[in-house]
Design a protein around this motif. Structure first.
Motif, PDB file in Angstrom:
ATOM      1  N   LYS A 177       0.806  -1.210   0.000  1.00 56.92           N
ATOM      2  CA  LYS A 177       0.000   0.000   0.000  1.00 56.92           C
ATOM      3  C   LYS A 177       0.846   1.269   0.000  1.00 56.92           C
ATOM      4  N   ARG A 178       2.086   1.189   0.481  1.00 56.40           N
ATOM      5  CA  ARG A 178       2.909   2.385   0.575  1.00 56.40           C
ATOM      6  C   ARG A 178       3.172   3.050  -0.772  1.00 56.40           C
ATOM      7  N   PRO A 179       3.600   2.292  -1.823  1.00 65.94           N
ATOM      8  CA  PRO A 179       3.807   2.963  -3.123  1.00 65.94           C
ATOM      9  C   PRO A 179       2.541   3.607  -3.657  1.00 65.94           C
ATOM     10  N   GLN A 180       1.386   2.927  -3.466  1.00 69.99           N
ATOM     11  CA  GLN A 180       0.125   3.499  -3.932  1.00 69.99           C
ATOM     12  C   GLN A 180      -0.194   4.779  -3.170  1.00 69.99           C
ATOM     13  N   GLY A 181       0.089   4.777  -1.871  1.00 73.09           N
ATOM     14  CA  GLY A 181      -0.149   5.976  -1.073  1.00 73.09           C
ATOM     15  C   GLY A 181       0.737   7.128  -1.517  1.00 73.09           C
ATOM     16  N   ARG A 182       2.018   6.817  -1.823  1.00 77.49           N
ATOM     17  CA  ARG A 182       2.908   7.868  -2.291  1.00 77.49           C
ATOM     18  C   ARG A 182       2.438   8.433  -3.620  1.00 77.49           C
ATOM     19  N   THR A 183       1.967   7.558  -4.525  1.00 78.01           N
ATOM     20  CA  THR A 183       1.472   8.017  -5.827  1.00 78.01           C
ATOM     21  C   THR A 183       0.274   8.930  -5.665  1.00 78.01           C
ATOM     22  N   GLU A 184      -0.665   8.543  -4.789  1.00 82.13           N
ATOM     23  CA  GLU A 184      -1.849   9.374  -4.555  1.00 82.13           C
ATOM     24  C   GLU A 184      -1.458  10.716  -3.936  1.00 82.13           C
ATOM     25  N   ALA A 185      -0.468  10.694  -3.034  1.00 81.94           N
ATOM     26  CA  ALA A 185      -0.027  11.939  -2.401  1.00 81.94           C
ATOM     27  C   ALA A 185       0.604  12.875  -3.433  1.00 81.94           C
ATOM     28  N   ARG A 186       1.415  12.306  -4.344  1.00 84.27           N
ATOM     29  CA  ARG A 186       2.024  13.132  -5.395  1.00 84.27           C
ATOM     30  C   ARG A 186       0.963  13.698  -6.322  1.00 84.27           C
ATOM     31  N   ALA A 187      -0.071  12.890  -6.637  1.00 86.95           N
ATOM     32  CA  ALA A 187      -1.150  13.368  -7.505  1.00 86.95           C
ATOM     33  C   ALA A 187      -1.912  14.508  -6.841  1.00 86.95           C
ATOM     34  N   ARG A 188      -2.177  14.374  -5.537  1.00 90.00           N
ATOM     35  CA  ARG A 188      -2.870  15.456  -4.813  1.00 90.00           C
ATOM     36  C   ARG A 188      -2.013  16.707  -4.777  1.00 90.00           C
ATOM     37  N   ALA A 189      -0.707  16.540  -4.551  1.00 86.24           N
ATOM     38  CA  ALA A 189       0.192  17.697  -4.517  1.00 86.24           C
ATOM     39  C   ALA A 189       0.235  18.390  -5.872  1.00 86.24           C
ATOM     40  N   ALA A 190       0.234  17.595  -6.960  1.00 83.34           N
ATOM     41  CA  ALA A 190       0.254  18.179  -8.306  1.00 83.34           C
ATOM     42  C   ALA A 190      -1.030  18.954  -8.577  1.00 83.34           C
ATOM     43  N   ARG A 191      -2.184  18.385  -8.169  1.00 83.90           N
ATOM     44  CA  ARG A 191      -3.466  19.076  -8.355  1.00 83.90           C
ATOM     45  C   ARG A 191      -3.514  20.371  -7.547  1.00 83.90           C
TER      46      ARG A 191
END
Length: 288
Positions: free
Chosen positions: A14-28
């Motif tokens: 779950k950690r890589p998926q969480g990091r990806t979602e966090a980066r996507a939120r930061a980009a938005r």
């Protein structure tokens, strides 16, 4: 496998998926902040302009004001211009700019790749290209009007000469910057010169070429507008000329605002196409 091991495995997945979602939120969030800052800056500039004009800190006759510019755009949209409907003027200018852009880009890419690949031609034609690039090409617009008349051909020619050189130099540099190891490996594998150019050089130079496309369409619009300003029977440039001739400052700014919107839409379309074509490229740190 023990329950503790299973839980640790699930958490690790779950950690890589969480990091990806966090980066996507930061980009938005970054995009929203940038958009908000742009809107705020535009509102401040327009508000300051309007305030200065209404308080007579600047002469509204020469500088107009945003409210009058907006009224002029609305009037042109609802009632048309002296030369016809506003949509017809925009379409006419876009046709000239787009045709000139296509011709200029095609010529620039082809000649840039050829000279980048054939050193003899580059040595022979290089000085001539540099001399032509040093000429103030915008002054050729009156010459093109004399040669080709008031029709779209003179405006297309003006757009071509403005578009050609930035595209040519980027394509030329892109062809020169291709990794020599890639070319050598392709030749070892039996690729012909034509195959090397089409399958190695051109794909490698595409990033360079797209960089020039972002600015070249603006140059195409400039070429079309200048040609219309000098002599035409339709187009946004003619609106600028007619507004200037009648001391309608709001009309000049209205035409410029319309051109700015067209240029921004074209830039957005090119950016979208570039992202679609270069999905394989890793995003820059600021784009994540």
């Amino acid at each position: 496998m023990s329950p503790e091991t299973i839980a640790a495995t699930v958490v690790a997945q779950k950690r890589p998926q969480g990091r990806t979602e966090a980066r996507a939120r930061a980009a938005r969030n970054h995009k929203l902040k940038v958009l908000g800052a742009r809107v705020l800056l535009l509102a401040v500039l327009l508000g300051a302009w309007e305030t200065l004009a209404r308080t007579e800190a600047i002469d509204a006759f020469y500088f107009s004001m945003p409210s009058k510019v907006w009224d002029q755009i609305v009037q042109w949209t609802l009632h048309g211009t002296p030369q016809g409907s506003l949509g017809e003027q925009i379409a006419y200018t876009l046709y000239e700019a787009l045709l000139g852009w296509i011709v200029g880009v095609t010529a620039g890419v082809v000649l840039g790749i050829v000279l980048g690949r054939v050193r003899f031609l580059a040595d022979v034609l290089g000085p001539f290209v540099k001399v032509l690039n040093a000429l103030p090409r915008i002054v050729l617009a009156p010459v093109f009007v004399i040669w080709f008349g008031l029709g779209p051909a003179s405006k297309v020619a003006s757009a071509v000469v403005l578009v050609f050189f930035p595209v040519f130099f980027n394509a030329f540099q892109g062809a020169r910057e291709v990794d020599r190891n890639l070319v050598a490996n392709a030749r070892i594998l039996g690729a012909s010169g034509r195959q090397v150019t089409l399958q190695v050089v051109i794909p490698a130079a595409t990033s360079w070429i797209f960089t020039s496309l972002h600015v070249s369409f603006g140059f195409a619009l400039i070429g079309a507008i200048v040609g219309e300003y000098i002599g035409a029977d339709r187009g946004i440039g003619l609106l600028v000329s007619a507004s200037q001739g009648s001391f309608n400052t709001a009309g000049v700014y209205a035409a410029m605002a319309i051109l700015a919107v067209v240029a921004l839409l074209a830039e957005g379309l090119l950016t979208f196409l570039e992202k679609r074509l270069f999905r394989w490229k890793p995003a820059a740190p600021g784009e994540r």
